[in-house]
Design an enzyme around this catalytic site. Structure first.
Site, PDB file in Angstrom:
ATOM      1  N   GLU A  25     -39.785  17.810 -22.935  1.00  0.00           N
ATOM      2  CA  GLU A  25     -39.656  16.705 -23.894  1.00  0.00           C
ATOM      3  C   GLU A  25     -40.080  17.171 -25.281  1.00  0.00           C
ATOM      4  O   GLU A  25     -40.856  18.126 -25.425  1.00  0.00           O
ATOM      5  CB  GLU A  25     -40.563  15.555 -23.409  1.00  0.00           C
ATOM      6  CG  GLU A  25     -40.549  14.338 -24.312  1.00  0.00           C
ATOM      7  CD  GLU A  25     -41.220  13.108 -23.684  1.00  0.00           C
ATOM      8  OE1 GLU A  25     -41.883  13.252 -22.639  1.00  0.00           O
ATOM      9  OE2 GLU A  25     -41.058  12.011 -24.249  1.00  0.00           O
ATOM     10  N   ASN A 172     -34.991   5.681 -20.176  1.00  0.00           N
ATOM     11  CA  ASN A 172     -36.186   6.219 -19.512  1.00  0.00           C
ATOM     12  C   ASN A 172     -37.287   5.170 -19.536  1.00  0.00           C
ATOM     13  O   ASN A 172     -37.540   4.548 -20.571  1.00  0.00           O
ATOM     14  CB  ASN A 172     -36.690   7.465 -20.257  1.00  0.00           C
ATOM     15  CG  ASN A 172     -38.081   7.880 -19.794  1.00  0.00           C
ATOM     16  OD1 ASN A 172     -38.245   8.390 -18.687  1.00  0.00           O
ATOM     17  ND2 ASN A 172     -39.090   7.633 -20.623  1.00  0.00           N
ATOM     18  N   GLU A 173     -37.932   4.976 -18.429  1.00  0.00           N
ATOM     19  CA  GLU A 173     -39.040   4.019 -18.336  1.00  0.00           C
ATOM     20  C   GLU A 173     -38.705   2.747 -19.117  1.00  0.00           C
ATOM     21  O   GLU A 173     -39.474   2.300 -19.988  1.00  0.00           O
ATOM     22  CB  GLU A 173     -40.365   4.658 -18.789  1.00  0.00           C
ATOM     23  CG  GLU A 173     -40.761   5.815 -17.886  1.00  0.00           C
ATOM     24  CD  GLU A 173     -42.219   6.278 -17.987  1.00  0.00           C
ATOM     25  OE1 GLU A 173     -42.928   5.865 -18.911  1.00  0.00           O
ATOM     26  OE2 GLU A 173     -42.627   7.066 -17.119  1.00  0.00           O
ATOM     27  N   TYR A 239     -47.366   9.986 -11.374  1.00  0.00           N
ATOM     28  CA  TYR A 239     -48.282  11.030 -11.811  1.00  0.00           C
ATOM     29  C   TYR A 239     -49.561  10.983 -10.983  1.00  0.00           C
ATOM     30  O   TYR A 239     -49.987   9.906 -10.547  1.00  0.00           O
ATOM     31  CB  TYR A 239     -48.646  10.839 -13.289  1.00  0.00           C
ATOM     32  CG  TYR A 239     -47.534  11.253 -14.235  1.00  0.00           C
ATOM     33  CD1 TYR A 239     -47.369  12.580 -14.580  1.00  0.00           C
ATOM     34  CD2 TYR A 239     -46.646  10.317 -14.766  1.00  0.00           C
ATOM     35  CE1 TYR A 239     -46.352  12.986 -15.447  1.00  0.00           C
ATOM     36  CE2 TYR A 239     -45.628  10.707 -15.633  1.00  0.00           C
ATOM     37  CZ  TYR A 239     -45.490  12.043 -15.971  1.00  0.00           C
ATOM     38  OH  TYR A 239     -44.488  12.442 -16.818  1.00  0.00           O
ATOM     39  N   GLU A 295     -40.198  12.587 -13.015  1.00  0.00           N
ATOM     40  CA  GLU A 295     -41.491  12.867 -13.651  1.00  0.00           C
ATOM     41  C   GLU A 295     -42.560  12.827 -12.578  1.00  0.00           C
ATOM     42  O   GLU A 295     -42.758  11.801 -11.919  1.00  0.00           O
ATOM     43  CB  GLU A 295     -41.811  11.853 -14.761  1.00  0.00           C
ATOM     44  CG  GLU A 295     -40.914  12.030 -15.976  1.00  0.00           C
ATOM     45  CD  GLU A 295     -41.333  11.205 -17.184  1.00  0.00           C
ATOM     46  OE1 GLU A 295     -42.530  10.909 -17.324  1.00  0.00           O
ATOM     47  OE2 GLU A 295     -40.434  10.863 -17.977  1.00  0.00           O
ATOM     48  N   GLN A 344     -44.760  18.913 -17.497  1.00  0.00           N
ATOM     49  CA  GLN A 344     -43.567  19.370 -18.196  1.00  0.00           C
ATOM     50  C   GLN A 344     -43.607  20.886 -18.319  1.00  0.00           C
ATOM     51  O   GLN A 344     -44.664  21.475 -18.141  1.00  0.00           O
ATOM     52  CB  GLN A 344     -43.478  18.738 -19.563  1.00  0.00           C
ATOM     53  CG  GLN A 344     -43.402  17.225 -19.535  1.00  0.00           C
ATOM     54  CD  GLN A 344     -42.993  16.623 -20.870  1.00  0.00           C
ATOM     55  OE1 GLN A 344     -42.664  17.312 -21.832  1.00  0.00           O
ATOM     56  NE2 GLN A 344     -43.030  15.290 -20.933  1.00  0.00           N
TER      57      GLN A 344
HETATM   58  O1  AHR Z   1     -44.315  13.010 -19.486  1.00  0.00           O
HETATM   59  C1  AHR Z   1     -44.993  12.264 -20.449  1.00  0.00           C
HETATM   60  C2  AHR Z   1     -44.514  10.819 -20.517  1.00  0.00           C
HETATM   61  O2  AHR Z   1     -44.826  10.166 -19.333  1.00  0.00           O
HETATM   62  C3  AHR Z   1     -43.029  10.621 -20.644  1.00  0.00           C
HETATM   63  O3  AHR Z   1     -42.584  10.726 -21.946  1.00  0.00           O
HETATM   64  C4  AHR Z   1     -42.848   9.229 -20.134  1.00  0.00           C
HETATM   65  O4  AHR Z   1     -41.582   9.020 -19.581  1.00  0.00           O
HETATM   66  C5  AHR Z   1     -43.981   9.060 -19.139  1.00  0.00           C
HETATM   67  O5  AHR Z   1     -44.686   7.904 -19.361  1.00  0.00           O
END
Ligand code: AHR
Length: 493
Positions: A25, A172-173, A239, A295, A344
């Site tokens: 990103e 995205n999101e 995450y 992600e 990432q």
């Molecule tokens: O990966 C960091 C961020 O995490 C991304 O930009 C977003 O999609 C998520 O909240």
């Protein structure tokens, strides 16, 4: 004693190589400095892309790369990122540090990177602040081979032939940074936007809808019900945070308790995929729609003294375990999980490599991707664990985690994680459906401490070495897995 029963004659379909995908990103030092340094940089580069990072990523066979975001995707206007670089419009990267983005890395540079990596591009389009027309024209710009305003513009910018662009994300999101939408509203928006994501010539776009965050099963339900037939894939973001979003925990300073909690939370990925898949099964029993975990990875507090908006964190043996466990989970859900993209690639979150000026270091996570790449496009084999537990206080989790596959040359690959920070694990393999084992090879990734990591001064503190804990005897195969380790085993049969 732990036992692994491997039914080598029971095949469970192909493990898509795209499970080993990545995500880059416009965030912190991922794209700029981490990948793009520009042609005039003293850092050795290929047309502006740094050579050391390129070579490192080639080695792990990156199969697909997601770009330009993330949250950045929903404020990215692609037309600002084409044409002569010095004339490109600047913008503020409002999500990530409020820094000025000069748009020097745009569509042409991204496709060049993918060509150099020999990977599939995965473009994430802008729904949050972009128009349907803007999205439609981007697809036309990238993929139309003929006479059209966008194709002609691409040619004027130096690219005669269209690119192949298969994977395209529609927002995205969208439940958060991508527009704070409700699932019903986004489902309608998705249907509208995706209508204009056209297939030009023989370029067939695989359309990915924005899926849920973590446990938002309602989002999955609404999307699958109302828009399932218009999509090829739907994303999932999860995450691993040791603590909470306010104070996530440190990447380097943690104890055994935090190690345990981190791995316990990592194992939640299995539950998430299982439950989201069950919802998908109701609307898509043939499993046509892929679950795209685009992600995932660890998210800690940023390293002290670094920009909080840049999400720069170190990477220890704990991250290696998180990677190994997640990749085993994805392999074992290969029927539904068609792609996954760790967050990432460089200098951000659970990165493969870290850079500082001209220096670069490979992280423990990188080494896991290298050890596991043998599973890419291999056939998954049925594997069962009879597992000891790993306990901390009142809580217990399985001590081991495994997946297995057979590659195109007939070799069997088994990847194993021993989650326990202090106990080795004796494993008895019961391998059914094969003849004699003609040869074995194995690697192990471990270290003296759970906080072990690589630095620019000590780049090889954590790296895989050949593993001699595998024994063939009259009972078949046994191995003694060291505590806190990731092991990959290859069997010639
Ligand atoms: O990966 C960091 C961020 O995490 C991304 O930009 C977003 O999609 C998520 O909240």
């Amino acid at each position: 004693m732990n036992q692994i029963i491997l039914n080598a004659d029971v095949e469970r379909g192909q493990i898509s190589k795209h499970i080993y995908g990545h995500f880059a990103e416009h965030l912190g030092r991922c794209i700029y400095e981490g990948i793009w340094v520009g042609e005039d940089s003293p850092i050795p580069n290929v047309n502006g892309i740094r050579k050391d990072v390129l070579e490192a990523l080639r080695q792990i066979r990156v199969p697909v790369l997601r770009w330009p975001g993330g949250c950045f995707a929903d404020e990215y206007h692609w037309k600002d990122g084409i044409g002569p670089r010095e004339q490109r419009k600047k913008m503020i990267n409002t999500h990530w540090g409020g820094v000025t983005e000069n748009n020097h890395f745009g569509t042409h540079e991204f496709f060049m990177l993918c060509e150099l990596l020999e990977c599939e591009p995965y473009i994430n389009g802008n729904v949050g602040s972009g128009t349907v027309q803007e999205m439609q024209e981007w697809v036309e710009y990238m993929t139309f081979d003929g006479e059209s305003p966008m194709a002609n513009w691409r040619k004027d910018n130096g690219r005669e032939k269209p690119w192949k662009m298969k994977y395209f994300g529609v927002g995205n999101e969208s439940w958060g940074c991508g527009g704070n939408m409700r699932p019903e509203y986004y489902a309608d928006e998705y249907r509208r936007y995706q209508t204009y994501v056209r297939n030009y010539g023989d370029n067939k776009v695989y359309k990915i809808a924005c899926g849920p965050s973590e446990w938002d099963y309602n989002w999955m339900e609404v999307l699958m019900c109302q828009a399932g037939r218009y999509m090829d894939g739907i994303s999932l973001h999860y995450y691993t945070l040791p603590n909470n979003w306010q104070d996530k925990g440190s990447a380097l300073e943690f104890d055994e308790q935090e190690w345990f909690v981190t791995l316990k939370k990592t194992l939640k990925m299995d539950e998430l995929i299982t439950k989201h898949s069950a919802i998908m099964d109701q609307y898509d029993p043939d499993k046509r729609v892929g679950l795209i975990v685009d992600e995932w990875g660890t998210w800690y507090n940023v390293e002290p003294g670094t920009n909080p908006g840049f999400l720069y964190q170190q990477n220890t043996l704990r991250d290696a375990l998180v990677a190994g466990i997640n990749l085993n989970i994805f392999n074992n859900h290969n029927e539904r999980v068609h792609m996954a993209n760790i967050a990432q690639t460089v200098n951000v979150l659970q990165a493969m490599v870290l850079t500082e000026g001209e220096k670069m270091v490979l992280t423990p996570t990188y080494h896991v991707f290298d050890m596991y790449k043998v599973h890419q496009d291999a056939t998954r084999l049925d594997a069962h664990l009879v597992n000891d537990t790993y306990s901390m206080g009142d809580e217990s989790i399985p001590q081991l985690n495994v997946s297995a596959s057979r590659d195109a040359d007939g070799r069997i690959h088994i990847t194993l994680c021993n989650l326990d920070h202090e106990r080795a694990a004796t494993v008895q393999f019961d391998i059914r459906g094969i003849g004699a084992i003609k040869g074995t090879a194995a690697k192990v990734l471990t270290a003296g401490t759970i906080q072990a990591h690589n630095t620019f001064d000590q780049p090889d503190a954590v790296k895989p070495v050949s593993f001699d804990g595998l024994k063939t005897n009259h009972n078949g195969l046994t191995c003694e897995l060291p505590s806190k380790s990731v092991v990959s085993i290859t069997l010639e049969v």
